[in-house]
Design a protein around this motif. Structure first.
Motif, PDB file in Angstrom:
ATOM      1  N   THR A 188       0.843  -1.191   0.000  1.00  0.00           N
ATOM      2  CA  THR A 188       0.000   0.000   0.000  1.00  0.00           C
ATOM      3  C   THR A 188       0.877   1.239   0.000  1.00  0.00           C
ATOM      4  O   THR A 188       1.919   1.276   0.666  1.00  0.00           O
ATOM      5  N   GLU A 214     -10.542  -3.402  -1.586  1.00  0.00           N
ATOM      6  CA  GLU A 214     -10.739  -2.786  -0.280  1.00  0.00           C
ATOM      7  C   GLU A 214      -9.407  -2.299   0.263  1.00  0.00           C
ATOM      8  O   GLU A 214      -8.443  -3.072   0.355  1.00  0.00           O
ATOM      9  N   PRO A 215      -9.305  -1.026   0.616  1.00  0.00           N
ATOM     10  CA  PRO A 215      -8.045  -0.549   1.208  1.00  0.00           C
ATOM     11  C   PRO A 215      -7.870  -1.114   2.607  1.00  0.00           C
ATOM     12  O   PRO A 215      -8.850  -1.522   3.254  1.00  0.00           O
TER      13      PRO A 215
END
Length: 502
Positions: A229, A274-275
């Motif tokens: 991320t 989905e983060p």
């Protein structure tokens, strides 16, 4: 003739005695000596004194609770006294041909008193090798082959007997701690800015941040990519994993971008599109942070206040809650205070217990509560402090002890009730300073004990790192010729020796 107490009555009376009195009672006669040996008496003394250790973690083997109590009490006495030769043996350990950039203990933090105690540290160096060292013997155990680039960081998993290294080009490798064999590798697209070992009992994993602000989650030992991320695009990122491995704090120093906390479960089990579960803390220009070791999710953050004029430390409690969309991170501020105007900006920060933060500012070590009450300040070094290590009482400890001769009189360390955790500082003045805690008051009080000296100022420029386990202390001593050595201090347990008897 006066009535005699029965064995059960005598055992009940003895259950109220401390160790010093129990050892004295053993000298009265044969009956009292026999009752004073009762296993449950010494088991309760051990559990009361070392309450952070649960009984199943004290693996005594064929030994007794009394023997364990006496050995461990003597060890703590010697670590607080610090008399050269009597209490510890110092050794210089050389082998690297460059600067040592990081070190970590790879041996489990166990208290052994059976002659088999062994502390092992691993180091990485600008000479492009990772090496393992026997601290007690002062010898090299193994060295890796020469790597493609200088190694700059190190993470250790003592429970898994695993070492992780990263070089200046971003190549990550895992190594078997017992023999130095390479296990797996993973290449980052850029250099690394942070490496964090998260040895969760069920799912151990590795967190790595790149110089471009991307955080990677990898399996260990295989180094398979679980997730990535972008945290702070194009900015070197620092990482700090919580004591239970449930949270990771990510920041970029002195930036207008607020630091973030991530729920690690969402990094391990990634949902499509989905983060990860995260939250941005409402502070700017973050410079340091640490976790409270006695709380699973209490975070202390040093930052500039709202007008950017003063440094402040704000404490948060982290948690999660269920929502319609899944899991949300919950951040609650529980305390905040401003640092004194006349205090230089601290460059080192550590937590102790649940209420205390330790700061290093130049030559000075300062303790505050999370509400801002200054507990103590020490100026024991002549040159700037380079490293600080807070030895926690919390890590699991497997305890194996050897039989002891009966003491002729109670040793004066037998009722030496102190928190076994301690604080170590390293300095360019070529010394280490040892501090111990005294928890008799409402807040823990730190006591300055003694210096551990390095080698000659002619050849050395000071200590750059310090770490410790339950039996030893190791510092990295920088040499004036551009290399480093290890200097170890191993503490003796002599099973009731004469110099520890009243």
């Amino acid at each position: 003739m006066e009535p005699q107490l029965g064995l059960h009555e005598l055992l009940h009376v003895f259950s109220f005695l401390e160790a010093r009195d129990l050892l004295r009672a053993a000298q009265v006669d044969k009956v009292w000596n026999e009752v004073s040996r009762t296993k449950e008496l010494w088991r309760q003394l051990c559990l009361r004194r070392w309450s952070s250790y649960k009984a199943p973690q004290m693996t005594l083997g064929t030994q007794t609770w009394k023997e364990y109590y006496l050995c461990r009490s003597e060890l703590e006495f010697r670590m607080e006294s610090g008399r050269p030769e009597k209490d510890f043996i110092c050794k210089a350990i050389a082998g690297h041909n460059g600067d040592i950039d990081e070190l970590a203990y790879i041996s489990t933090n166990e208290c052994r008193f059976d002659g088999q105690e062994k502390s092992v540290v691993c180091t990485v160096s600008s000479d492009s090798t990772v090496r393992a060292w026997d601290v007690q013997e002062g010898t090299e155990i193994w060295s890796s082959p020469l790597q493609p680039a200088a190694l700059v960081n190190l993470a250790a998993y003592p429970r898994l007997q695993l070492v992780v290294t990263v070089d200046k080009q971003g190549l990550i490798k895992t190594w078997k701690a017992e023999n130095g064999r390479e296990w797996a590798s993973f290449s980052l697209p850029t250099s690394s800015s942070a490496l964090q070992a998260c040895d969760h009992p069920e799912t151990p994993f590795l967190l790595v941040a790149s110089a471009e602000g991307v955080m990677y989650t990898l399996t260990v030992p295989q180094l398979q990519l679980l997730s990535w991320t972008s945290v702070f695009p194009s900015s070197p990122t620092s990482l700090l994993c919580s004591p239970d491995g449930q949270w990771v704090f990510a920041s970029t120093q002195d930036s207008d971008l607020g630091p973030k906390v991530f729920y690690t479960q969402s990094l391990l089990c990634v949902l499509e599109d989905e983060p990860p579960v995260s939250s941005t803390l409402p502070v700017l220009l973050t410079s340091r942070a640490c976790w409270a070791p006695d709380k699973t999710a209490r975070l202390m953050v040093m930052h500039r206040n709202s007008d950017n004029m003063r440094l402040a430390i704000t404490t948060y409690e982290l948690g999660t809650k269920q929502s319609q969309k899944g899991v949300d991170a919950v951040v609650q501020q529980i305390a905040s205070f401003l640092l004194p105007d006349n205090m230089m900006p601290p460059h080192l920060m550590k937590g102790h217990g649940s209420q205390v933060v330790l700061l290093v500012s130049g030559l000075e070590l300062v303790l505050f509560t999370i509400q801002g009450l200054q507990l103590a300040a020490f100026q024991d070094h002549q040159k700037p402090i380079t490293s600080m290590w807070v030895v926690s009482a919390r890590p699991p400890c497997t305890c194996i002890v050897a039989p002891l001769p009966e003491p002729a009189a109670p040793p004066h360390w037998a009722s030496h009730f102190k928190d076994q955790s301690r604080v170590l500082t390293a300095s360019f003045d070529l010394s280490l300073r040892v501090y111990v805690w005294n928890k008799e008051n409402k807040f823990p009080v730190l006591k300055s004990c003694y210096h551990l000296l390095g080698g000659s100022h002619r050849w050395a420029s000071g200590f750059t790192h310090v770490e410790s386990d339950s039996m030893s202390i190791v510092g990295v001593e920088a040499r004036s010729i551009g290399t480093s050595i290890l200097r170890s201090y191993c503490f003796n347990v002599q099973h009731g020796s004469d110099d520890c008897v009243d």
